[in-house]
Design an enzyme around this catalytic site. Structure first.
Site, PDB file in Angstrom:
ATOM      1  N   TYR A 187      32.712 -60.843 -16.811  1.00  0.00           N
ATOM      2  CA  TYR A 187      32.039 -62.143 -16.800  1.00  0.00           C
ATOM      3  C   TYR A 187      31.191 -62.333 -18.055  1.00  0.00           C
ATOM      4  CZ  TYR A 187      33.249 -63.172 -11.963  1.00  0.00           C
ATOM      5  OH  TYR A 187      33.920 -63.450 -10.812  1.00  0.00           O
ATOM      6  N   LYS A 237      13.903 -46.483  10.564  1.00  0.00           N
ATOM      7  CA  LYS A 237      13.988 -47.945  10.437  1.00  0.00           C
ATOM      8  C   LYS A 237      15.099 -48.311   9.452  1.00  0.00           C
ATOM      9  CE  LYS A 237      10.352 -47.830   6.924  1.00  0.00           C
ATOM     10  NZ  LYS A 237       8.911 -47.993   6.680  1.00  0.00           N
TER      11      LYS A 237
HETATM   12  C1  LIG Z   1       8.404 -46.786   6.177  1.00  0.00           C
HETATM   13  C2  LIG Z   1       7.176 -46.203   6.734  1.00  0.00           C
HETATM   14  C3  LIG Z   1       6.994 -44.801   6.749  1.00  0.00           C
HETATM   15  C4  LIG Z   1       7.927 -43.844   6.053  1.00  0.00           C
HETATM   16  O1  LIG Z   1       7.644 -43.857   4.687  1.00  0.00           O
HETATM   17  P1  LIG Z   1       8.377 -42.883   3.656  1.00  0.00           P
HETATM   18  O2  LIG Z   1       7.672 -43.140   2.383  1.00  0.00           O
HETATM   19  O3  LIG Z   1       9.795 -43.319   3.615  1.00  0.00           O
HETATM   20  O4  LIG Z   1       8.222 -41.514   4.165  1.00  0.00           O
HETATM   21  C5  LIG Z   1       5.883 -44.293   7.391  1.00  0.00           C
HETATM   22  N1  LIG Z   1       4.985 -45.130   7.981  1.00  0.00           N
HETATM   23  C6  LIG Z   1       5.114 -46.467   7.962  1.00  0.00           C
HETATM   24  C7  LIG Z   1       4.093 -47.298   8.614  1.00  0.00           C
HETATM   25  C8  LIG Z   1       6.202 -47.050   7.335  1.00  0.00           C
HETATM   26  O5  LIG Z   1       6.307 -48.378   7.287  1.00  0.00           O
END
Ligand SMILES: *Cc1c(COP(=O)(O)O)cnc(C)c1O
Length: 370
Positions: A259, A42
């Site tokens: 800045y 993702k």
């Molecule tokens: C993002 C996510 C993962 C992966 O999690 P990590 O901690 O990056 O391994 C797994 N399951 C769900 C439902 C997620 O949203």
């Protein structure tokens, strides 16, 4: 354009080691030999490029991928062999049923309402996952809703749920009692769907032990070289980031830099400006406290992080005979400084630093022929 010129044209250079991702995948999969190791790609594979990363993982034997939304699923599906299963974590949005079904994308059904729409408006008898809320309180059916689904013969008969899943809220804290409570709750609820495979663990969950691994584990951040919890296997670093020096100037005691004039030079020295800023995802929070490295020497941020640049106090280099010249590169992520180091300095988690890494870096993907 020639790659050398493209590299010169960008302020920063990001390297992604695909072989390291493959190695991490194999090491983590070996920890859970009884489970299928799926990859979470993702948010563009946590910012590293979903297509490149997913194809590398496919070569390493991964056959199941999770994305957050349908747009990510479409992009992956187009480039991907049919042999790969793609699940959409954020669920099935109204109106997306037919498109999802037509492209062979499997939604994670997060409510009874989504289950009904999938069964009657698109995906009857097509593979899908069902998420159960075991305590995270974010997405998924309650135990009562799972009962309602199981008792509805017509609905149940139309659904081909091949995975029941849930998500741990405290997997990064092995001692947290919520982990065991979620496991027990999930075991109890998922038993009502005995024909589906079960999956509870993310990267941290895999390390909680065999009981948490079940039939499928969802590996995310650990594939990208970040330790999700203590006690895991050694992970190969995946990301490197360097930024170009675009100016070096002499400064006197009392001179102000950046800045707000926040940095006041205490002694005569040198300031270098590098071509990377908060628009590239480097936290503005690191103003006055971040660091870059040149040949192993730490160069503290002098003053505030700007949108496109950061000023560094490089006074330590000249006495070491290490002159910094225009066009040289300093290290932001690499052997001297990990994502976890940067996250700690910026009071955040490595996930956030990683997923925000900018889109205007010149990117190089390294993959040895394994
Ligand atoms: C993002 C996510 C993962 C992966 O999690 P990590 O901690 O990056 O391994 C797994 N399951 C769900 C439902 C997620 O949203």
């Amino acid at each position: 354009m020639h790659d050398d010129l493209l590299r010169l044209a960008a302020g920063g250079r990001l390297t992604v080691d695909l072989s390291a991702i493959q190695t991490n995948y194999r090491r983590l999969a070996a920890l859970a030999p009884g489970a299928e190791a799926a990859a979470v790609v993702k948010a563009d594979a946590y910012g590293l490029g979903a297509l490149r990363v997913a194809l590398a993982l496919f070569k390493a034997g991964c056959r199941t991928f999770f994305v957050a939304d349908l747009a990510e699923a479409f992009a992956l599906r187009r480039a991907f062999p049919d042999a790969a299963r793609i699940y959409v974590l954020n669920g099935l949005q109204p109106g997306a049923e037919a498109a999802c079904a037509a492209q062979g994308i499997a939604p994670v059904l997060n409510s009874l309402e989504q289950a009904r729409r999938w069964a009657f408006e698109g995906g009857a008898r097509m593979a899908c996952a069902l998420q159960v809320d075991s305590g995270m309180g974010r997405l998924g059916l309650s135990a009562r809703e799972v009962t309602a689904l199981v008792e509805d013969g017509e609905l149940g008969g139309r659904l081909a749920i091949d995975l029941v899943m849930s998500h741990l809220a405290c997997a990064d804290t092995p001692a947290c009692p919520a982990n065991r409570a979620q496991l027990n709750r999930f075991a109890e609820v998922s038993a009502r769907l005995p024909h589906a495979r079960r999956g509870l663990a993310n990267s941290g969950g895999v390390l909680l032990g065999v009981g948490f691994q079940m039939d499928l584990v969802r590996l995310g951040v650990s594939l990208y070289g970040v330790e999700a919890a203590p006690g895991g296997p050694r992970l190969e670093p995946v990301v490197g980031l360097a930024a170009r020096v675009i100016q070096v100037r002499d400064v006197q005691a009392g001179d102000r830099v950046g800045y707000g004039g926040d940095h006041v030079q205490m002694a005569p020295g040198q300031i270098a400006t590098i071509a990377l800023g908060y628009a590239d995802g480097w936290p503005r929070r690191l103003s006055g406290r971040g660091r870059a490295f040149f040949k192993g020497v730490a160069l503290p941020f002098a003053g505030r992080v700007s949108m496109d640049s950061i000023t560094l106090d490089v006074s330590a280099l000249a006495p070491l005979g290490l002159g910094l010249r225009l066009g040289d590169e300093v290290e932001l992520l690499g052997p001297q400084q990990t994502l976890a180091d940067v996250a700690e300095q910026a009071d955040t988690i490595a996930y956030e630093i990683l997923t925000r890494l900018g889109r205007r870096f010149h990117r190089t993907y390294a993959e040895s022929c394994s």
